[in-house]
Design an enzyme around this catalytic site. Structure first.
Site, mmCIF file in Angstrom:
data_model
loop_
_atom_site.group_PDB
_atom_site.id
_atom_site.type_symbol
_atom_site.label_atom_id
_atom_site.label_comp_id
_atom_site.label_asym_id
_atom_site.label_seq_id
_atom_site.Cartn_x
_atom_site.Cartn_y
_atom_site.Cartn_z
ATOM 1 N N ASP A 96 34.947 36.188 79.840
ATOM 2 C CA ASP A 96 33.917 36.705 78.932
ATOM 3 C C ASP A 96 33.088 37.814 79.586
ATOM 4 O O ASP A 96 32.428 38.586 78.897
ATOM 5 C CB ASP A 96 32.958 35.546 78.604
ATOM 6 C CG ASP A 96 32.997 35.184 77.134
ATOM 7 O OD1 ASP A 96 33.604 35.932 76.366
ATOM 8 O OD2 ASP A 96 32.392 34.159 76.781
ATOM 9 N N LYS A 156 40.854 30.953 69.598
ATOM 10 C CA LYS A 156 41.137 31.615 70.878
ATOM 11 C C LYS A 156 42.484 31.142 71.427
ATOM 12 O O LYS A 156 43.283 31.935 71.919
ATOM 13 C CB LYS A 156 40.004 31.331 71.879
ATOM 14 C CG LYS A 156 38.763 32.151 71.569
ATOM 15 C CD LYS A 156 37.518 31.672 72.288
ATOM 16 C CE LYS A 156 36.306 32.434 71.741
ATOM 17 N NZ LYS A 156 35.019 31.879 72.163
ATOM 18 N N GLN A 159 32.599 27.527 76.136
ATOM 19 C CA GLN A 159 32.133 27.827 74.782
ATOM 20 C C GLN A 159 30.656 27.458 74.644
ATOM 21 O O GLN A 159 30.255 26.342 74.925
ATOM 22 C CB GLN A 159 32.989 27.029 73.769
ATOM 23 C CG GLN A 159 32.674 27.325 72.322
ATOM 24 C CD GLN A 159 33.055 28.741 71.923
ATOM 25 O OE1 GLN A 159 34.119 29.239 72.262
ATOM 26 N NE2 GLN A 159 32.167 29.410 71.196
#
Ligand code: NAD
Length: 282
Positions: free
Chosen positions: A119, A52, A96
């Protein structure tokens, strides 16, 4: 059969982000910034987080990794996220998952500000999303919609089946297809006679998390098949999806391969979401 090439769409979207990032830099003197929080040493998560960061840097965005020790306490993690929520120089926050077992995913999903939730998966973000007022949409289903749009596949009026009802993929996928005027059936592990539904669908999005679950006989002729599944357990240990892709040639109208289909779009959509949140805040 048209191959819906997620790598190509991903390159296209990433290229389109470069001038937006440049314009943001011109306006603010800094690049959009994604902060990634990782707790512990899980090797797969470490790779995802590094990927990422690299993807951000490739398009000119800033990414910082906040690597926290495995035994961090819940109050310490909450405080860390609240610091990032308050930091004017941070546009997107991604925690995460999975977290170490002693930490509460539930609490994290309540703590990240929806204004910075890259997200799109915190409860507040999902609330806005399901109310039809998304700040950003969850990355994987939004990535699927981007692929369909790129290939001029208009789902309006289609009978669409989504296989899987997770908060990350299945439910928001059904919502996005509904908003795009498809008639959607959401199937899951308790659905009786799954093939009866998938065989009648113009479009099937498969996110069951079961390697090679569906093949040619499960789809009608000229169906569009999108495979979200990702497994390292295909023939010879190769990456494969929830669909037996090799059976679809000459049968499906269009399909996403694995690898190279939905997968590349998830990180790309994360970049897009971070950019969007940065633009909205400024
Ligand atoms: P999940 O395990 O949370 O959900 C799976 C869903 O599938 C459940 O709702 C379950 O009811 C349903 N299901 C399971 N077996 C079924 C069956 N036999 N028939 C019908 N429904 C069934 O998984 P998830 O997080 O939604 O992910 C699904 C898959 O997508 C996984 O393979 C995951 O690795 C992959 N994934 C890929 C990306 C990507 O970027 N490509 C992103 C997220 C998830």
């Amino acid at each position: 059969m048209l191959i819906l090439d997620g790598k190509e769409v991903s390159n296209h979207v990433r290229t389109s982000l470069i001038p937006r990032i440049a314009a943001f830099k011109n306006k603010t003197g800094r690049a959009p910034h994604l902060a990634v929080v990782i707790c512990g040493e899980d090797p797969a998560s470490q790779v995802y987080v590094r990927n990422k960061k690299a993807a951000c840097e490739k398009v000119g965005m800033t990414s910082t990794i906040h690597a926290l020790r495995e035994d961090i306490t819940q109050p310490e993690l909450t405080e860390m996220i609240e610091t990032l929520n308050a930091d004017e120089g941070v546009d997107g926050i991604l925690v995460q998952f999975p977290l170490p077992k002693h930490l509460s995913t539930h609490e994290v999903l309540q703590t990240v500000s929806p204004l910075k939730d890259a997200d799109g998966l915190t409860y507040k973000s999902l609330g806005y999303f399901f109310a039809g007022q998304p700040l950003v949409s969850p990355c994987t289903p939004k990535g699927v919609m981007t692929i369909l749009k790129h290939y001029n596949i208009n789902v309006e009026g289609m009978n669409a089946v989504v296989v899987g009802r997770s908060n990350i993929v299945g439910k928001p996928m059904a919502m996005l297809l509904t908003e795009a005027n498809a008639t959607v059936t959401l199937c899951h592990s308790k659905t009786k006679n799954l093939a009866q539904f998938t065989k009648n669908a113009d479009l099937v999005v498969v996110a069951a998390g079961k390697a090679q679950l569906l093949g040619k006989d499960d789809f009608k002729k000229d169906a569009i098949v999108v495979d979200v599944g990702m497994h390292g357990s295909g023939q010879g240990g190769k990456l494969c999806g929830d669909v037996r892709f090799s059976e679809l040639e000459g049968w499906a109208k269009a399909a996403t391969p694995v690898p190279g289909g939905v997968g590349p779009m998830t990180i790309t959509t994360l970049l897009e979401n971070t950019c969007l949140l940065a633009e909205k805040r400024v």
